[in-house]
Design a protein around this motif. Structure first.
Motif: not given
Length: 385
Positions: A346, A350-351, A246-247, A271, A319-321, A315-316
C-alpha cells in the motif's frame, strides 16, 4: 519557510549535520558540574535524534505529497466556509445546468516537482461552501488546431488521507506518464483534474456531505465539475467523466461514481475500501447512519436501478481486491465491475506503476460504454494491473 520547499529540506539536512558534529567537537570539552555536563550532552543527543527524524520526515513527505503546508501538518487547515443541508442530490434543490457560470483564473503550478503543464487555481465553491485549490493538466491534443472544435473527457484524480492534490502529478507523475501515451493514441486525451480532498483539520471527510461539517461530495461532484466544464473545452456528459483514486481516494472514487451515475460513467479504485470504518479518522466512520450510507456496497444495493457505471478495483486481499469482488458479486448489468489482484504494498510506488494500465482500462471501458457495448464476463482475477 514552505514545508515542501527545497530550502526547508536543505535546512533540515544542515541542522542534522550540525547535530552530529556538535558532540564530536564539544563532548569532552564541556566544563562545569557533572549534572550540567550531563544535561548538555543529553540535549545534544536529543537534538541529533530530532534532526535525523526531521530529515527523514521531510524526504518522505516530499516524495509522497502527504502534507502541503504547515497548517495541514499541524491540523489547523480548514477549507470550509459553510456546510448547509444540500439535500440528497447535493445541489440544494438546484439544477446544475442552471447554476451561474464559473470563471476562474489559472496560473502555472508553483511546485516544480509536478512537472510541466499543470495549472492551479483556488476555487470558491458556491454550492458546497468549500474554498480550496484545484490543479488541472490538459492533454497534448488540447492546443492542437486539429482538435480546436473538440471537447475532451475528464478524470478527477483523488489523493489519500493524509494527502495532497499535488500527489497525482508530484508523486505518481501521471502527466509525465500519460502525455506520451496520449500522443501515441494508447490512452484517451483526458483532462486531469486534482481537487483538494482533505478539507478539515484532523479529519477525513470521506468525500461525503455532512451538514454543519462539510459538503465534500458537492465540492467534488458539483463545484469542481462545473468549474472545469465552464473554463475548459471539457465535455459535460456523464459518459465522458470518470474518477480515479488511491487508498482513501479510491473509496471516494467508487462511492461517488455509484452515487452519481448522472455525473460519472467510470471509476478506478486502487487499494481502496468499502466500509468507511477502515479509515478511523473519517467523519463517515463515526456515525452509524453515515457509515451505512457512504459504503459503496450499500449504495449499489440501494440503487433503484443498476447504475450505468464501470469500476475497476485493484489491490491484494482485503486491501482493495476483495472489496471489488464484493461489489462485483452484488452488481447487475449495466453496472460493470472488475477486480484485479495486485500483490504489492500500500505505497506510492505501487500506485505509480498502475497509472498506465488503469488509464488504458479507463480508455477502453469509456469508449465501449459510449458505443453501447458491454464487456462479457466481469473479471475477478488477475496478476496485476
Amino acid at each position: 519557510m514552505s514545508l515542501t520547499g527545497t530550502p526547508f529540506f536543505i535546512t533540515a539536512i544542515v541542522l542534522a549535520v550540525i547535530a552530529v558534529l556538535l558532540p564530536l567537537v564539544l563532548w569532552s570539552r564541556l566544563r562545569g558540574p557533572a549534572f550540567v555536563r550531563g544535561v548538555v550532552r543529553l540535549l545534544m543527543v536529543g537534538f541529533a535524534q530530532v534532526t535525523a527524524v526531521l530529515v527523514v520526515f521531510v524526504a518522505v513527505n516530499n516524495t509522497n505529497n502527504l502534507y502541503d503546508t504547515w497548517a495541514d501538518l499541524l491540523g489547523t487547515a480548514n477549507h470550509v466556509d459553510k456546510a448547509a443541508d444540500l439535500g440528497p442530490d447535493g445541489t440544494g434543490g438546484k439544477k446544475i445546468a442552471d447554476l451561474p457560470k464559473v470563471k476562474q483564473t489559472f496560473t502555472p503550478a508553483t511546485d516544480s516537482k509536478m512537472g510541466a503543464g499543470v495549472q492551479q487555481t483556488t476555487l470558491d465553491g458556491k454550492v458546497s461552501g468549500v474554498k480550496a485549490e484545484v490543479y488541472v493538466w490538459l492533454p497534448p491534443q488540447y492546443d492542437d488546431p486539429a482538435y480546436r472544435d473538440r471537447t475532451f473527457p475528464v478524470v478527477e484524480v483523488l489523493s489519500g488521507y493524509p494527502g495532497s492534490p499535488k500527489a497525482w502529478f508530484g508523486s505518481l507523475h501521471a502527466n509525465d506518464t500519460l502525455g506520451p501515451l496520449m500522443k501515441q493514441g494508447k490512452v484517451a486525451p483526458f483532462i486531469l483534474v486534482a481537487p483538494r480532498t482533505n478539507l478539515l483539520p484532523d479529519a477525513d471527510t470521506g468525500c461525503a456531505n455532512v451538514t454543519g461539517k462539510v459538503n465534500a461530495d458537492s465540492w467534488l461532484t458539483v463545484d469542481v465539475r462545473k468549474m472545469v466544464v465552464d473554463n475548459f473545452r471539457a465535455s459535460a456528459k456523464a459518459s465522458d467523466w470518470a474518477l480515479a483514486g488511491y487508498s482513501a481516494g479510491a473509496h471516494c472514487a467508487a462511492k461517488l461514481a455509484l452515487a452519481h451515475p448522472d455525473r460519472y460513467s467510470a471509476a478506478v479504485a486502487m487499494n481502496g475500501y468499502n466500509d468507511p470504518a477502515a479509515e478511523p479518522d473519517a467523519l463517515t466512520a463515526k456515525d452509524p447512519k453515515l457509515r451505512r450510507e457512504n459504503n459503496p456496497l450499500n449504495i449499489l444495493k440501494a440503487a433503484p436501478t443498476p447504475p450505468r457505471v464501470s469500476l475497476l478495483f485493484t489491490g491484494k486481499g482485503r486491501d482493495g481486491y476483495r472489496q471489488g469482488l464484493e461489489l462485483r458479486d452484488a452488481s447487475k448489468p449495466p453496472t460493470y465491475i472488475e477486480a484485479r489482484r495486485v500483490d504489492a504494498p500500500h505505497t506510492t510506488p505501487t500506485w505509480q506503476r498502475q497509472v498506465r494500465p488503469v488509464f488504458e482500462w479507463l480508455t477502453r471501458r469509456m469508449e465501449q460504454q459510449t458505443l453501447g457495448q458491454q464487456i462479457p464476463g466481469q473479471q475477478g482475477t488477475g496478476t496485476g494491473a
